[in-house]
Enzyme design. Structure first.
Site, mmCIF file in Angstrom:
data_model
loop_
_atom_site.group_PDB
_atom_site.id
_atom_site.type_symbol
_atom_site.label_atom_id
_atom_site.label_comp_id
_atom_site.label_asym_id
_atom_site.label_seq_id
_atom_site.Cartn_x
_atom_site.Cartn_y
_atom_site.Cartn_z
ATOM 1 N N THR A 1 -19.603 7.512 6.571
ATOM 2 C CA THR A 1 -19.937 6.162 7.038
ATOM 3 C C THR A 1 -18.843 5.194 6.594
ATOM 4 O O THR A 1 -18.434 5.198 5.433
ATOM 5 C CB THR A 1 -21.307 5.736 6.477
ATOM 6 N N ASN B 1 6.839 3.068 -6.598
ATOM 7 C CA ASN B 1 5.894 2.255 -7.367
ATOM 8 C C ASN B 1 6.364 1.966 -8.787
ATOM 9 O O ASN B 1 5.903 1.030 -9.416
ATOM 10 C CB ASN B 1 4.520 2.921 -7.397
ATOM 11 N N CYS C 1 -1.119 5.585 -13.829
ATOM 12 C CA CYS C 1 -1.709 6.909 -14.003
ATOM 13 C C CYS C 1 -0.989 7.651 -15.125
ATOM 14 O O CYS C 1 -1.562 8.503 -15.778
ATOM 15 C CB CYS C 1 -1.606 7.705 -12.708
ATOM 16 N N SER D 1 -2.719 1.249 1.249
ATOM 17 C CA SER D 1 -3.880 1.002 0.397
ATOM 18 C C SER D 1 -4.097 -0.501 0.233
ATOM 19 O O SER D 1 -3.160 -1.239 -0.083
ATOM 20 C CB SER D 1 -3.643 1.644 -0.974
ATOM 21 N N ALA D 2 -5.348 -0.946 0.428
ATOM 22 C CA ALA D 2 -5.644 -2.393 0.471
ATOM 23 C C ALA D 2 -5.458 -3.099 -0.869
ATOM 24 O O ALA D 2 -5.024 -4.244 -0.911
ATOM 25 C CB ALA D 2 -7.081 -2.605 0.964
ATOM 26 N N HIS D 3 -5.778 -2.416 -1.983
ATOM 27 C CA HIS D 3 -5.782 -3.148 -3.257
ATOM 28 C C HIS D 3 -4.386 -3.449 -3.783
ATOM 29 O O HIS D 3 -4.238 -4.170 -4.769
ATOM 30 C CB HIS D 3 -6.640 -2.437 -4.305
HETATM 31 C C1 LIG Z 1 -1.285 2.917 -5.675
HETATM 32 C C2 LIG Z 1 -0.481 3.904 -4.920
HETATM 33 C C3 LIG Z 1 -1.088 4.988 -4.275
HETATM 34 C C4 LIG Z 1 -2.563 5.284 -4.396
HETATM 35 O O1 LIG Z 1 -3.372 4.346 -3.740
HETATM 36 P P1 LIG Z 1 -4.902 4.205 -4.207
HETATM 37 O O2 LIG Z 1 -5.523 3.395 -3.130
HETATM 38 O O3 LIG Z 1 -4.865 3.492 -5.524
HETATM 39 O O4 LIG Z 1 -5.457 5.570 -4.300
HETATM 40 C C5 LIG Z 1 -0.294 5.856 -3.558
HETATM 41 N N1 LIG Z 1 1.027 5.665 -3.465
HETATM 42 C C6 LIG Z 1 1.649 4.628 -4.054
HETATM 43 C C7 LIG Z 1 3.108 4.448 -3.880
HETATM 44 C C8 LIG Z 1 0.915 3.719 -4.806
HETATM 45 O O5 LIG Z 1 1.543 2.715 -5.411
#
Ligand SMILES: *Cc1c(COP(=O)(O)O)cnc(C)c1O
Length: 400
Positions: free
Chosen positions: A238, A152, A326, A200-202
């Protein structure tokens, strides 16, 4: 020129309007609990299974191997903590890398405190793991390995297929955090041969607060969230029906445009990297050129402080990151930048730019001009740069 240039797509992405539209009816119209037997609940249940089927197909998984979670972080926690516990009669040893996301890294550190043993594999100066180091770290009591697919911060892509094959040969389970990889590079669980995979969707234009863990059939990980019988009795709570629907919708959209989207981002990324490395002095690209995420560039500027760089860039309309979201806000340099061998002072002067499919060439050129101005301005105020100009300090660390 737009007022803001968003180059922080690795932190999060804007939601697709189409995915928002697909979600809306599940808040107000089909709001039933998927566990309820009347039609209102069954509509929601059908939407979940339809979403699961579409998501599974994109990564060539069995539908029944996809488990929805509340985030990528939850998927990583589940994969690590519950699997180490489930197989603790085999052993208590885990192998991971020194460049994992905090979700994985802090879960592994927690396991260490519970008496598990963790091997933290190093990476080279370009941010790549060596599969031979991985194989050498495997012991008879090694339960699992977890290696981030695409980083990331520095965007480096690891040889997951090769390492998963090594793990399988030794009877070691293999998890990968594919949160940054998904929709940017091919992710096919059969081809990769992984046992578990987090998403992760976002990070791909879906909603925040929803993700999934792929768990290969037959793997006996334990439950992580306890309660009701949702997700085939393996993940209670849920279901986030609108979130799941939005995640499938966003993934469909991204995967339909996979080639053009990544070709566009790659072209812009290469232009950005080339311009910065040739037009700015005393700068280093963090992470090797290839294989690298199509949308990631990460630089260290000597004699510049990362937070000042970010704030001044923001005044010029450029939104970026000094490392992982973070980590910003704390003064500790990023563990990833330290792992590739950057000294603290250089790691502090780092900038991550993560592009999106809407990013334009004009925005990249504007960003490069902004970086050039800001770096010159900040160096003018730097006592270290002053010393360097007077020959009191050699440039030691900036080399490619
Ligand atoms: C953003 C991210 C996560 C965490 O995902 P969240 O849905 O934001 O908790 C985990 N691993 C990597 C490599 C990420 O970039």
């Amino acid at each position: 020129m737009p007022r803001q240039i968003y180059l922080d797509n690795a932190a999060t992405t804007a939601m697709l309007p189409g995915a928002v539209a697909d979600m809306l009816p599940f808040f107000t119209q089909h709001y039933g609990n998927p566990s309820s037997l009347y039609t209102l609940g069954q509509d929601a249940k059908t939407a979940i299974s339809d979403s699961r089927a579409r998501i599974a197909k994109h990564i060539r998984a069995q539908e029944s191997d996809i488990y929805f979670t509340g985030s990528g972080t939850e998927a990583d926690n589940w994969a690590l903590k519950a699997t180490m516990e489930a197989y603790s009669s085999k052993g208590r040893h885990l192998i991971t890398s020194s460049i994992e996301h905090h979700a994985l890294m802090h879960s592994a550190e927690w396991l260490e405190k519970q008496g598990f043993e963790v091997t933290w594999l190093p990476v080279d100066n370009n941010g790549f793991l060596n599969p031979a180091d991985f194989e050498a770290a495997i012991r008879p009591d090694t339960v699992m390995a977890s290696i981030i697919m695409a980083n990331n911060e520095i965007g480096t892509i690891q040889p997951i297929k090769e390492m998963a094959a090594i793990a399988r040969r030794h009877g070691v389970l293999f998890h990968t955090d594919a949160v940054q990889a998904l929709t940017h590079i091919p992710v096919d669980v059969e081809d990769l041969g992984v046992d578990m995979l987090s998403a992760s969707a976002h990070k791909f234009h879906g909603p925040k607060g929803v993700g999934f863990l792929y768990i290969r059939k037959g793997l006996k990980t334990k439950n992580f969230i306890h309660g009701g019988a949702q997700e085939r009795k393996r993940r209670a709570g849920t279901e986030n029906v609108p979130g799941i629907v939005g995640m499938a919708s966003a993934m469909d959209w991204c995967m339909e445009r996979f080639d053009e989207r990544n070709a566009h981002e790659t072209e812009l990324r290469d232009h950005l990297i080339k311009r910065v490395l040739t037009e700015v002095e005393h700068v280093r690209l963090n992470g090797g050129h290839e294989p690298r995420l199509p949308n990631n560039a990460n630089f260290s500027f000597e004699f510049v402080e990362g937070e000042s760089l970010l704030l001044t860039l923001e005044q010029k309309g450029v939104l970026a990151s000094s490392g992982s979201a973070c980590a910003s806000g704390s003064l500790d340099p990023s563990h990833v930048l330290l792992a590739i061998g950057l000294p603290h002072e250089i790691a502090h002067g780092s900038l991550r730019l993560s592009l999106g499919e809407d990013t334009t060439m004009a925005e990249i050129d504007h960003t490069v001009e902004a970086i050039k101005e800001v770096v010159v301005m900040l160096r003018r105020m730097s006592p270290l740069y002053e010393d360097f100009l007077q020959g009191k300090k050699p440039i030691s660390a900036v080399k490619q």
